[in-house]
Write a protein that holds these residues in place. Structure first.
Motif, short mmCIF file in Angstrom:
data_model
loop_
_atom_site.label_atom_id
_atom_site.label_comp_id
_atom_site.label_asym_id
_atom_site.label_seq_id
_atom_site.Cartn_x
_atom_site.Cartn_y
_atom_site.Cartn_z
N ASP A 24 0.83 -1.20 0.00
CA ASP A 24 0.00 0.00 0.00
C ASP A 24 0.87 1.25 0.00
N HIS A 25 1.96 1.22 0.78
CA HIS A 25 2.83 2.39 0.87
C HIS A 25 3.49 2.68 -0.49
N ARG A 28 0.93 4.14 -2.95
CA ARG A 28 0.63 5.54 -2.67
C ARG A 28 1.79 6.44 -3.09
N TYR A 31 1.73 6.65 -6.94
CA TYR A 31 0.57 7.46 -7.33
C TYR A 31 0.84 8.94 -7.06
#
Length: 207
Positions: A24-25, A28, A31
């Motif tokens: 997830d890190h 992100r 992105y």
């Protein structure tokens, strides 16, 4: 109790990240970088740091773009890589012996995006380094050696730029490619002028 719909969405999100070998890190972070790049690009265009006139784009395209048509042999998970390499070598021989490249593309190529004989129009920074190095080393009409990339093998033929194609695809495709190419040049030039040394905290970060 948590909403079951949220739990399902979260579970699907985690499964997708895992299939992409991401966290997830990291997602992100990537992105966020993409958003910053888009905002910077739009600022450069709005401030006319990039000349967005049609004439500037046309001049740049004829000076810096090339056109290629290729046969792509993809390395699927269960494929014998050496067998694919041999197929690519055989296709190259056929091409050098004068066989029609469009017929060879239709018979052998696994590039689902190249659906016409127009091929690809591009400049540096759009495709893999191996592909671009081979393509830009060719003169118009020449055929490359078999080019190995992480996903498969290419046999590339450099073609002459087609004025009709450029005129037809200028507004919806090629001008945007021009803007992105000039943007990359500006950013890379600025990047070469900068230096970065992470501090202790920066060195401790693990994406």
């Amino acid at each position: 109790m948590s909403d079951p719909r949220i739990l399902r969405i979260h579970s699907a999100y985690e499964a997708k990240l895992k299939s992409l070998y991401m966290t997830d890190h990291l997602y992100r972070f990537i992105y966020g970088v993409d958003i910053c790049e888009t905002l910077l690009f739009n600022s450069y265009c709005n401030l006319t740091i990039i000349d967005d006139s049609d004439q500037a784009a046309i001049d740049y395209i004829y000076k810096n773009f090339i056109r290629t048509v290729h046969i792509y042999i993809q390395n699927d998970p269960k494929d014998d890589v050496e067998s694919n390499r041999a197929t690519a070598e055989a296709v190259r021989v056929k091409l050098l012996n004068g066989e029609d490249i469009n017929a060879l593309v239709a018979k052998y190529s696994e590039d689902k995006y190249m659906t016409t004989s127009d091929g690809y129009y591009f400049t540096h920074g759009r495709y893999s380094k191996a592909y671009e190095d081979a393509a830009f080393a060719l003169e118009v009409g020449q055929v490359s050696p078999v080019v190995e990339t992480y996903s498969g093998f290419y046999v590339i033929k450099r073609m002459e730029l087609d004025a009709n194609y450029i005129g037809t695809h200028f507004a919806k495709e090629l001008k945007q490619q021009y803007l992105l190419a000039v943007f990359d040049e500006i950013v890379n030039k600025r990047k070469a002028e900068l230096s970065f040394t992470p501090n202790e905290y920066g060195e401790s970060l693990d994406l």
